[in-house]
Design a protein around this motif. Structure first.
Motif, PDB file in Angstrom:
ATOM      1  N   PHE A   5      -7.558   3.254  -0.341  1.00 58.34           N
ATOM      2  CA  PHE A   5      -8.018   3.934   0.851  1.00 58.34           C
ATOM      3  C   PHE A   5      -6.758   4.425   1.537  1.00 58.34           C
ATOM      4  O   PHE A   5      -5.851   3.635   1.803  1.00 58.34           O
ATOM      5  N   GLY A   6      -6.662   5.706   1.801  1.00 61.23           N
ATOM      6  CA  GLY A   6      -5.407   6.216   2.325  1.00 61.23           C
ATOM      7  C   GLY A   6      -5.555   7.203   3.454  1.00 61.23           C
ATOM      8  O   GLY A   6      -6.655   7.671   3.767  1.00 61.23           O
ATOM      9  N   LEU A   7      -4.424   7.485   4.047  1.00 58.73           N
ATOM     10  CA  LEU A   7      -4.360   8.508   5.062  1.00 58.73           C
ATOM     11  C   LEU A   7      -2.961   9.076   5.151  1.00 58.73           C
ATOM     12  O   LEU A   7      -1.985   8.446   4.744  1.00 58.73           O
ATOM     13  N   VAL A   8      -2.915  10.299   5.648  1.00 53.01           N
ATOM     14  CA  VAL A   8      -1.667  10.974   5.960  1.00 53.01           C
ATOM     15  C   VAL A   8      -1.730  11.292   7.447  1.00 53.01           C
ATOM     16  O   VAL A   8      -2.731  11.833   7.932  1.00 53.01           O
ATOM     17  N   VAL A   9      -0.672  10.933   8.160  1.00 48.62           N
ATOM     18  CA  VAL A   9      -0.630  11.160   9.598  1.00 48.62           C
ATOM     19  C   VAL A   9       0.605  11.993   9.925  1.00 48.62           C
ATOM     20  O   VAL A   9       1.709  11.650   9.511  1.00 48.62           O
ATOM     21  N   THR A  40      -1.709  -3.689   2.329  1.00 49.75           N
ATOM     22  CA  THR A  40      -1.050  -2.403   2.562  1.00 49.75           C
ATOM     23  C   THR A  40      -0.151  -2.138   1.359  1.00 49.75           C
ATOM     24  O   THR A  40       0.873  -2.790   1.175  1.00 49.75           O
ATOM     25  N   LEU A  41      -0.560  -1.213   0.506  1.00 52.14           N
ATOM     26  CA  LEU A  41       0.160  -0.939  -0.734  1.00 52.14           C
ATOM     27  C   LEU A  41       1.332   0.003  -0.535  1.00 52.14           C
ATOM     28  O   LEU A  41       2.344  -0.105  -1.226  1.00 52.14           O
ATOM     29  N   ALA A  42       1.203   0.934   0.389  1.00 52.37           N
ATOM     30  CA  ALA A  42       2.298   1.863   0.707  1.00 52.37           C
ATOM     31  C   ALA A  42       2.197   2.233   2.170  1.00 52.37           C
ATOM     32  O   ALA A  42       1.106   2.498   2.686  1.00 52.37           O
ATOM     33  N   ASP A  63      -8.104  -1.188   0.046  1.00 52.61           N
ATOM     34  CA  ASP A  63      -9.478  -0.769   0.290  1.00 52.61           C
ATOM     35  C   ASP A  63      -9.668  -0.596   1.792  1.00 52.61           C
ATOM     36  O   ASP A  63      -8.727  -0.796   2.573  1.00 52.61           O
ATOM     37  N   ARG A  64     -10.862  -0.238   2.195  1.00 52.66           N
ATOM     38  CA  ARG A  64     -11.135  -0.012   3.623  1.00 52.66           C
ATOM     39  C   ARG A  64     -10.939  -1.295   4.433  1.00 52.66           C
ATOM     40  O   ARG A  64     -10.474  -1.254   5.573  1.00 52.66           O
ATOM     41  N   GLU A  96      -8.809  10.232  -0.370  1.00 53.64           N
ATOM     42  CA  GLU A  96      -9.308   9.412  -1.467  1.00 53.64           C
ATOM     43  C   GLU A  96      -8.631   9.870  -2.747  1.00 53.64           C
ATOM     44  O   GLU A  96      -8.476  11.069  -2.977  1.00 53.64           O
ATOM     45  N   ARG A  97      -8.271   8.928  -3.570  1.00 49.34           N
ATOM     46  CA  ARG A  97      -7.598   9.233  -4.830  1.00 49.34           C
ATOM     47  C   ARG A  97      -8.535   9.999  -5.757  1.00 49.34           C
ATOM     48  O   ARG A  97      -9.678   9.612  -5.972  1.00 49.34           O
TER      49      ARG A  97
END
Length: 106
Positions: A5-9, A40-42, A63-64, A96-97
């Protein structure tokens, strides 16, 4: 590999002094994320070479639920409260990947 589960800010900072303050806030927060958040993977902070008032974060969670746990951490709450004084804009994109290479599941 995790789907994650990711985001770019994208943060836009007020001025050079704000950039310095924001960077100091980040430098105090990231070690706590590294030490206390296995989901937190990255959590990678980028600068924009052509615009010194821009920072871009790439965040990937197992994940979420891991993201939700990150949001509840005292250091994250502190960061979210303190960052506002430095910013003119924040843009968040949840991602999402689809395909590619990435970290293995924790």
């Amino acid at each position: 590999m995790t789907s994650g589960f990711g985001l770019v800010v994208r943060f836009e900072l007020r001025d050079e002094a704000s950039a310095t303050g924001f960077d100091e806030l980040v430098s105090r927060t990231v070690p706590q994320i590294e030490a206390q958040e296995p989901g937190t993977l990255a959590y990678v902070v980028h600068t924009a070479p052509d615009d010194p008032k821009v920072r871009v974060f790439y965040e990937l969670y197992a994940d979420r639920a891991a993201f939700d746990a990150h949001e509840q951490q005292p250091h994250t709450k502190h960061f979210l409260a303190q960052r506002e004084q430095y910013l003119t804009d924040v843009q968040v994109t949840f991602i999402e990947r689809q395909t590619g290479k990435g970290p293995a599941a924790a």
